[in-house]
Design an enzyme around this catalytic site. Structure first.
Site, PDB file in Angstrom:
ATOM      1  CE  LYS A 140     -57.793 -22.732 -57.852  1.00 39.89           C
ATOM      2  NZ  LYS A 140     -57.792 -23.117 -56.364  1.00 39.89           N
ATOM      3  NE  ARG A 190     -50.272 -31.142 -56.431  1.00 40.31           N
ATOM      4  CZ  ARG A 190     -51.274 -30.875 -55.646  1.00 40.31           C
ATOM      5  NH1 ARG A 190     -51.750 -29.597 -56.474  1.00 40.31           N
ATOM      6  NH2 ARG A 190     -52.041 -31.437 -54.934  1.00 40.31           N
ATOM      7  CG  ASP A 245     -62.068 -28.432 -55.805  1.00 44.03           C
ATOM      8  OD1 ASP A 245     -62.245 -28.246 -54.618  1.00 44.03           O
ATOM      9  OD2 ASP A 245     -60.870 -28.479 -56.457  1.00 44.03           O
ATOM     10  CE  LYS A 291     -62.481 -28.825 -50.248  1.00 42.17           C
ATOM     11  NZ  LYS A 291     -61.176 -29.104 -50.437  1.00 42.17           N
TER      12      LYS A 291
HETATM   13  C1  S3P Z   1     -56.279 -29.443 -54.116  1.00 41.24           C
HETATM   14  C2  S3P Z   1     -56.943 -30.231 -53.092  1.00 41.24           C
HETATM   15  C3  S3P Z   1     -58.368 -30.320 -52.829  1.00 41.24           C
HETATM   16  C4  S3P Z   1     -59.252 -29.076 -53.524  1.00 41.24           C
HETATM   17  C5  S3P Z   1     -58.232 -28.022 -53.755  1.00 41.24           C
HETATM   18  C6  S3P Z   1     -56.869 -28.274 -54.668  1.00 41.24           C
HETATM   19  C7  S3P Z   1     -54.877 -29.532 -54.539  1.00 41.24           C
HETATM   20  O1  S3P Z   1     -58.242 -29.726 -51.386  1.00 41.24           O
HETATM   21  O2  S3P Z   1     -60.372 -28.785 -52.797  1.00 41.24           O
HETATM   22  O3  S3P Z   1     -59.051 -26.970 -54.660  1.00 41.24           O
HETATM   23  O4  S3P Z   1     -54.381 -28.943 -55.540  1.00 41.24           O
HETATM   24  O5  S3P Z   1     -54.386 -30.441 -53.997  1.00 41.24           O
HETATM   25  P1  S3P Z   1     -58.060 -31.014 -50.342  1.00 41.24           P
HETATM   26  O6  S3P Z   1     -57.108 -31.713 -50.693  1.00 41.24           O
HETATM   27  O7  S3P Z   1     -57.831 -30.357 -48.969  1.00 41.24           O
HETATM   28  O8  S3P Z   1     -59.425 -31.809 -50.397  1.00 41.24           O
END
Ligand code: S3P
Length: 433
Positions: free
Chosen positions: A21, A26, A315, A342
């Protein structure tokens, strides 16, 4: 939507887990801003990744979808986005909203980013405050919550900044704003987080320097179209890694899973608990290490989760809580206050759900202690959190009675085919009657 989970058969066979994901978001973003057409394969066909795709279409980017998991993005160049007609809808996706806050802060036009009920409760000051130091003007409800109104400013200034929370989303927002800023933007983090933005910028030809916990880049370059092959999402694989560990008689092989070290903290923790997980390195995909993972059933014992692994498994706590509930003895987690902001308050929601199933859990502000025991059946509310719903589907494989899981529709944000994939592997799982 709701599910019923109950014990199935031992988990066997080979599974192909859907695309990552974080990388899918990105890939769309950088391909949209590149010169030329980029081809993305392994793109995650989920609501979150598609929300990002639609947002770029709304800003004039032509994106073709010639097949499942394939996108051809006709980049408009770093300054080629067009003002959108209406509000940009990020759905459930914190990644979309926070990364776009940075990317859109440097445009010549204003935008509004909105999200669903869950996203509308999530903190945004963590991006708007440091972006403000670059000259971005971002308004939020109560200064912190979506929707975000982003006033375009094409005179951003680079910053050298240490982020308050270890968050790849915050780091990425700053780096994406840095593409449009004068000077060198440097981000330092309290603990290293996933480096996909950095790696992908490099793949699209933008000079960027990064080491764990630090990244820097300067404005004024251009992105070159490229091919992106998205590896399988470790976080989606995690439900099957834990399920195969817990269900007696299981032996499962997960094909070509993304093994970025900033994502695989769960493997260290599960192995310390006694799990039997063999990695067969399978080279690289899209610049990321990938491996086949062979997981065999093994009994687990509780541990104190080392704080240094927390960011690398941020996660995976919903599914770790299930592993801990099925382990012998106590498992304690600390240094994980981020779990409270979250898609749901994952400490409270997991603790509540586990108590419903008969497990003793003590919560702390930044973690919990889970006492392993026998899981019973019961009715769980996932609070619209995809990872909570999938974690309790795994719990149902070990429970003495049926586990009814409410509010599961958001599983489509990350793993739309979860039920079919899980059932094929041997789960007892289906839509609730
Ligand atoms: C993500 C970063 C994480 C993660 C999220 C996806 C990302 O969040 O929990 O599911 O794609 O950069 P945080 O950067 O806020 O910890």
């Amino acid at each position: 939507m709701a599910w019923t989970a109950c014990p199935g058969t031992p988990l066997r066979g080979e599974l192909q887990i859907p695309g990552d994901k974080s990388i899918s978001h990105r890939a769309i973003m950088l391909a949209a801003l590149a010169d030329g057409s980029s081809r993305i394969t392994g793109f995650l066909e989920s609501e979150d990744a598609r929300a990002t795709e639609e947002i770029f279409r709304a800003m004039g980017v032509v994106i073709e979808a010639p097949g499942e998991g394939v996108r051809v993005v006709h980049g408009v160049g770093i300054d080629g986005l067009q003002p959108p007609q209406g509000v940009l809808d990020c759905g459930n996706s914190g990644t979309a909203m926070r990364l776009l806050a940075g990317l859109l802060a440097g445009q010549a036009f204003d935008t509004t980013l909105a999200g669903d009920a869950s996203l509308s409760q999530r903190p945004m000051r963590r991006v708007s405050a440091p972006l403000g130091r670059m000259g971005a003007r971002i308004e939020a409800r109560h200064g912190d919550r979506p929707p975000l109104i982003i006033h375009g400013n094409n005179a951003l200034q680079a910053v050298d900044i240490e982020t308050e929370v270890a968050s790849a989303q915050v780091k990425s927002a700053l780096l994406l704003a840095g593409l449009y800023a004068q000077g060198t933007t440097r981000v330092r983090e309290p603990r290293p987080t996933r480096d996909y933005t950095e790696r992908m910028l490099a793949a699209f030809g933008w000079p960027v320097e990064f080491t764990p916990g630090q990244a820097s880049l300067s404005g004024g370059y251009r992105l070159r179209a490229t091919e992106v092959a998205v590896p399988a999402d470790f976080s989606s694989a995690a439900f099957f890694i834990v399920a195969a560990t817990l269900v007696p008689g299981s032996q499962l092989r997960l094909q070509r899973v993304g093994m970025n070290p900033r994502r695989t903290g769960l493997l260290h923790v599960l192995r310390a608990m006694g799990a039997d997980i063999v990695e067969e390195p399978a080279g690289e995909q899209g610049g990321e290490p990938v491996a086949n993972l062979v997981v065999r059933h093994a009994p687990l014992r509780g541990i104190e989760v080392p704080v240094e692994h927390v960011a690398d498994m941020i996660d995976e706590f919903p599914i770790l809580f299930i592993a801990a509930a099925c382990a012998e003895g106590r498992t304690s987690v600390r240094g994980a206050a981020e779990l409270r902001v979250k898609e749901s308050d994952r400490i409270a929601v997991m603790a509540d759900g586990l108590r419903t199933l008969g497990i003793q859990v003590e919560e702390t502000p930044d973690g919990a202690t889970i006492h392993g025991g026998a899981l019973g059946g019961g009715r769980i509310d996932s609070h619209g959190d995809h990872r909570v719903a999938m974690a309790f589907a795994v719990a149902g494989q070990l429970a003495a009675g049926p586990v009814h899981i409410a509010d599961t529709a958001n599983v489509a944000t990350s793993f739309p085919d979860f039920i079919a994939t899980a059932a094929a592997a041997g789960f007892g799982l289906g839509p609730a009657a």
